[in-house]
Design a protein around this motif. Structure first.
Motif, PDB file in Angstrom:
ATOM      1  N   LEU A 219       0.856  -1.184   0.000  1.00 27.75           N
ATOM      2  CA  LEU A 219       0.000   0.000   0.000  1.00 27.75           C
ATOM      3  C   LEU A 219       0.887   1.226   0.000  1.00 27.75           C
ATOM      4  N   HIS A 220       0.919   1.953  -1.083  1.00 23.75           N
ATOM      5  CA  HIS A 220       1.715   3.166  -1.153  1.00 23.75           C
ATOM      6  C   HIS A 220       1.074   4.247  -0.297  1.00 23.75           C
ATOM      7  N   VAL A 221       1.916   5.056   0.368  1.00 19.88           N
ATOM      8  CA  VAL A 221       1.358   6.059   1.261  1.00 19.88           C
ATOM      9  C   VAL A 221       0.495   7.059   0.519  1.00 19.88           C
ATOM     10  N   SER A 222       0.779   7.285  -0.751  1.00 21.17           N
ATOM     11  CA  SER A 222      -0.021   8.252  -1.494  1.00 21.17           C
ATOM     12  C   SER A 222      -1.455   7.790  -1.675  1.00 21.17           C
ATOM     13  N   SER A 223      -1.702   6.465  -1.516  1.00 30.08           N
ATOM     14  CA  SER A 223      -3.069   5.973  -1.660  1.00 30.08           C
ATOM     15  C   SER A 223      -3.882   6.162  -0.397  1.00 30.08           C
ATOM     16  N   ARG A 224      -3.241   6.661   0.656  1.00 26.00           N
ATOM     17  CA  ARG A 224      -3.952   6.908   1.898  1.00 26.00           C
ATOM     18  C   ARG A 224      -4.125   8.408   2.015  1.00 26.00           C
ATOM     19  N   PRO A 225      -5.275   8.961   1.719  1.00 22.96           N
ATOM     20  CA  PRO A 225      -5.431  10.396   1.537  1.00 22.96           C
ATOM     21  C   PRO A 225      -5.241  11.179   2.810  1.00 22.96           C
ATOM     22  N   SER A 226      -4.722  12.387   2.662  1.00 19.05           N
ATOM     23  CA  SER A 226      -4.598  13.292   3.797  1.00 19.05           C
ATOM     24  C   SER A 226      -5.604  14.422   3.708  1.00 19.05           C
ATOM     25  N   ASP A 227      -6.236  14.553   2.568  1.00 20.77           N
ATOM     26  CA  ASP A 227      -7.206  15.615   2.386  1.00 20.77           C
ATOM     27  C   ASP A 227      -8.609  15.023   2.378  1.00 20.77           C
ATOM     28  N   ALA A 228      -9.587  15.841   2.034  1.00 18.59           N
ATOM     29  CA  ALA A 228     -10.969  15.376   1.999  1.00 18.59           C
ATOM     30  C   ALA A 228     -11.145  14.319   0.934  1.00 18.59           C
ATOM     31  N   PRO A 229     -12.077  13.391   1.116  1.00 18.09           N
ATOM     32  CA  PRO A 229     -12.320  12.364   0.110  1.00 18.09           C
ATOM     33  C   PRO A 229     -12.878  12.977  -1.159  1.00 18.09           C
ATOM     34  N   SER A 230     -12.833  12.189  -2.233  1.00 17.65           N
ATOM     35  CA  SER A 230     -13.347  12.690  -3.502  1.00 17.65           C
ATOM     36  C   SER A 230     -14.834  12.984  -3.384  1.00 17.65           C
ATOM     37  N   ARG A 231     -15.320  13.808  -4.290  1.00 17.42           N
ATOM     38  CA  ARG A 231     -16.724  14.214  -4.219  1.00 17.42           C
ATOM     39  C   ARG A 231     -17.660  13.013  -4.314  1.00 17.42           C
TER      40      ARG A 231
ATOM     41  N   PRO B 292      -5.494  14.297  13.702  1.00 15.31           N
ATOM     42  CA  PRO B 292      -5.631  15.654  13.180  1.00 15.31           C
ATOM     43  C   PRO B 292      -4.834  15.843  11.896  1.00 15.31           C
ATOM     44  N   GLY B 293      -5.535  16.293  10.863  1.00 14.94           N
ATOM     45  CA  GLY B 293      -4.893  16.539   9.583  1.00 14.94           C
ATOM     46  C   GLY B 293      -4.982  15.394   8.607  1.00 14.94           C
ATOM     47  N   ARG B 294      -5.476  14.233   9.037  1.00 10.65           N
ATOM     48  CA  ARG B 294      -5.561  13.103   8.135  1.00 10.65           C
ATOM     49  C   ARG B 294      -6.560  12.073   8.635  1.00 10.65           C
ATOM     50  N   GLY B 295      -7.462  11.657   7.749  1.00  6.42           N
ATOM     51  CA  GLY B 295      -8.321  10.520   8.034  1.00  6.42           C
ATOM     52  C   GLY B 295      -9.598  10.812   8.798  1.00  6.42           C
ATOM     53  N   GLN B 296      -9.817  12.062   9.217  1.00  6.34           N
ATOM     54  CA  GLN B 296     -10.989  12.329  10.055  1.00  6.34           C
ATOM     55  C   GLN B 296     -12.274  12.349   9.231  1.00  6.34           C
ATOM     56  N   ARG B 297     -12.262  13.031   8.102  1.00  4.19           N
ATOM     57  CA  ARG B 297     -13.435  13.001   7.225  1.00  4.19           C
ATOM     58  C   ARG B 297     -13.696  11.574   6.727  1.00  4.19           C
ATOM     59  N   GLU B 298     -12.606  10.855   6.464  1.00  5.28           N
ATOM     60  CA  GLU B 298     -12.756   9.488   5.971  1.00  5.28           C
ATOM     61  C   GLU B 298     -13.424   8.596   7.015  1.00  5.28           C
ATOM     62  N   MET B 299     -13.030   8.751   8.277  1.00  7.93           N
ATOM     63  CA  MET B 299     -13.641   7.953   9.340  1.00  7.93           C
ATOM     64  C   MET B 299     -15.137   8.236   9.428  1.00  7.93           C
ATOM     65  N   LEU B 300     -15.489   9.499   9.419  1.00  9.58           N
ATOM     66  CA  LEU B 300     -16.901   9.874   9.477  1.00  9.58           C
ATOM     67  C   LEU B 300     -17.657   9.327   8.269  1.00  9.58           C
ATOM     68  N   THR B 301     -17.016   9.372   7.105  1.00  6.88           N
ATOM     69  CA  THR B 301     -17.672   8.899   5.887  1.00  6.88           C
ATOM     70  C   THR B 301     -17.904   7.393   5.931  1.00  6.88           C
ATOM     71  N   VAL B 302     -16.957   6.628   6.480  1.00  7.52           N
ATOM     72  CA  VAL B 302     -17.146   5.191   6.618  1.00  7.52           C
ATOM     73  C   VAL B 302     -18.308   4.888   7.556  1.00  7.52           C
ATOM     74  N   LEU B 303     -18.427   5.633   8.649  1.00  9.83           N
ATOM     75  CA  LEU B 303     -19.554   5.434   9.569  1.00  9.83           C
ATOM     76  C   LEU B 303     -20.883   5.699   8.866  1.00  9.83           C
ATOM     77  N   VAL B 304     -20.914   6.744   8.082  1.00 12.06           N
ATOM     78  CA  VAL B 304     -22.128   7.072   7.332  1.00 12.06           C
ATOM     79  C   VAL B 304     -22.450   5.960   6.333  1.00 12.06           C
ATOM     80  N   ALA B 305     -21.420   5.434   5.661  1.00 13.13           N
ATOM     81  CA  ALA B 305     -21.639   4.357   4.700  1.00 13.13           C
ATOM     82  C   ALA B 305     -22.177   3.104   5.384  1.00 13.13           C
ATOM     83  N   LEU B 306     -21.673   2.807   6.592  1.00 10.59           N
ATOM     84  CA  LEU B 306     -22.180   1.658   7.331  1.00 10.59           C
ATOM     85  C   LEU B 306     -23.667   1.810   7.635  1.00 10.59           C
ATOM     86  N   ALA B 307     -24.077   3.020   8.006  1.00 10.57           N
ATOM     87  CA  ALA B 307     -25.497   3.265   8.260  1.00 10.57           C
ATOM     88  C   ALA B 307     -26.316   3.094   6.991  1.00 10.57           C
ATOM     89  N   GLY B 308     -25.759   3.555   5.882  1.00 13.62           N
ATOM     90  CA  GLY B 308     -26.483   3.433   4.620  1.00 13.62           C
ATOM     91  C   GLY B 308     -26.588   2.007   4.127  1.00 13.62           C
TER      92      GLY B 308
END
Length: 473
Positions: free
Chosen positions: A7-19, A301-317
């Protein structure tokens, strides 16, 4: 069939997920999957959101009793041959903490490398002589974000709980190191109810990488066998002074821009390395879609926080039949409440297991109370745990997808803390998680809409105030 994947580090995003996979859109994507969390598309969605691999998951061991959990962890430390990594928010100097301290010092005596990372605020009450004893015994100790070292990061805490043995056995979950966590609720009235999980396989190497990133942030020495990656390898904007040579030849301009780009990137990267710690490259034995799998979700902080929230939302969906959540601190955004309500209204059995008056943070409990009526009116079932102080942070969807970790459903975990969670795809683990949840319900009281409407006006006012302050809790 399994494959070995770097897993290359660049594949682990530090910014917001894609739209395509922002949190509130991920809910709709997950709802459209024919088989919900069992659908191969759901694993692909999680990987698209977070960039993490799905590791092959050998059978896991759920540890829902503190006494048994710490007995298991001390046993694992006693078998260590090369390395023990400990990361925790609270490391107390009580009887349990001293027993762990001695186990770690004994490991050093056998020639094992032992590193301990504790949060400076969470472990503030631990006496200096406890740390001195560890260090004099050969344990390398760091405290995360001491005030005088990081005054502007005082709110950003290391809330992870990790134990990694020889990078082959790992433990994570919600338990800190203290007697209230390491005692059985059947034996002590002041014991806390929490959950840990024991893991094996390539995912343990990723847990070691999670530790190493926090360790590097705390100025710990480099851990052998891991590949540290500077943030300078990321993209950087070209410095403005490159424009000064715009009247030179095109080749000279390009050469100077490339040199300045590299220098600027290196400088920004080194600044970010000091501020956040370097990244660590992660490897995985990738699981096929029909195999038990596990994903590490480790926001900071600065990485993975939006992603964590998004995974939780996906689990609910993706929930089709059951969505059962246990959390001690429930103060999510209003939109998250609407998603839970929406799941209940489409026929999903949504249950929340939350703390009773035995909570350790009463104001956060009132913030949760401020959301009860809306949830109850829309079909969400709410229970309050009576047997002990509730501290477990778990979720199970349709008896298949299970989340165990350190993240609470509150502002601090979503945006300020470093956390570690594992998302498991496995029928056996999911069934065990549901059994644990059902056992906890036996020691709980269900809140009904009619009874809730009858609570006192002072209680209602405190609920409203606490709910309004949820961003500050």
């Amino acid at each position: 069939m399994t494959t070995s994947t770097d897993l290359h580090v660049s594949s682990r995003p530090s910014d917001a997920p894609s739209r395509a996979v922002r949190a509130w859109r991920a809910y709709g994507v997950a709802r459209g999957l024919p088989d919900g969390v069992r659908d191969p598309g759901f694993r692909a969605l999680v990987q698209q959101i977070d960039g993490s691999p799905v590791h092959v998951s050998p059978p896991v061991r759920l540890l829902a009793d503190g006494e048994a959990a710490f007995a298991r962890m001390r046993q694992a430390i006693a078998t260590a041959r090369e390395e023990v990594l400990v990361e925790t928010y609270i490391l107390r100097d009580d009887r349990l903490g001293v027993s762990v301290q001695q186990a770690l010092i004994d490991a050093v005596g056998r020639g094992v490398r032992v590193c301990v990372l504790a949060d400076a605020v969470g472990s503030l009450a631990t006496r200096d002589d406890f740390w001195s004893t560890l260090e004099s015994g050969g344990v390398v100790v760091r405290q995360f974000h001491r005030f005088w070292h990081h005054p502007f990061d005082a709110l950003r805490r290391d809330h992870r709980k990790l134990l990694v043995i020889d990078r082959t056995v790992g433990f994570t979950g919600g338990m800190n190191i203290g007697e209230e966590y390491g005692s059985s609720i059947t034996r002590r009235h002041d014991a806390w109810r929490d959950t840990f999980v024991e893991l094996r396989g390539s995912v343990v190497g990723e847990l070691a990488a999670v530790f190493a990133e926090g360790w590097d942030r705390a100025r710990g020495p480099v851990l052998p066998g891991l590949e540290y990656v500077s943030w300078s390898e990321g993209a950087a904007h070209t410095p403005a002074n490159a424009q000064r040579v715009r009247h030179s030849s095109p080749s000279a301009v390009r050469a100077l821009q490339a040199r300045l780009q590299s220098e600027w990137q290196q400088r920004l990267g080194k600044q970010r390395d000091r501020r956040r710690g370097r990244r660590v490259r992660r490897n995985a034995e990738a699981a096929a879609s029909d195999m038990p799998g596990v994903v590490v979700l480790d926001p900071r902080p600065g990485r993975g926080q939006r992603e964590m929230l998004t995974v939780l939302v996906a689990l609910a969906g993706a929930a089709r039949e059951r969505l059962w959540i246990t959390t001690p601190y429930f103060a999510p955004p209003a939109r998250a409440l609407k998603l839970l309500a929406s799941a209940a209204q489409r026929g999903v059995d949504v249950r929340l297991l939350l703390p009773s008056e035995r909570t350790d943070v009463a104001l956060v409990r009132h913030a949760a109370h401020g959301a009860y009526q809306m949830l109850l009116d829309r079909g969400v079932r709410v229970f309050e745990y009576q047997r002990a102080t509730l501290h477990a942070k778990t979720l199970v969807v349709d008896g298949y997808a299970s989340l165990v970790g350190s993240s609470n459903l509150d502002f601090r975990s979503f945006w300020l803390n470093a956390e570690c969670n594992v998302l498991l795809f496995d029928d056996v683990c999911g069934a065990a998680m549901e059994r644990i949840f059902a056992t906890d319900l036996e020691g709980s009281v269900e809140i009904t809409s009619a009874a809730w409407r009858a609570r006192s006006w002072p209680h209602r006012m405190l609920d409203r105030v606490a709910r309004a302050l949820r961003w500050a809790l």
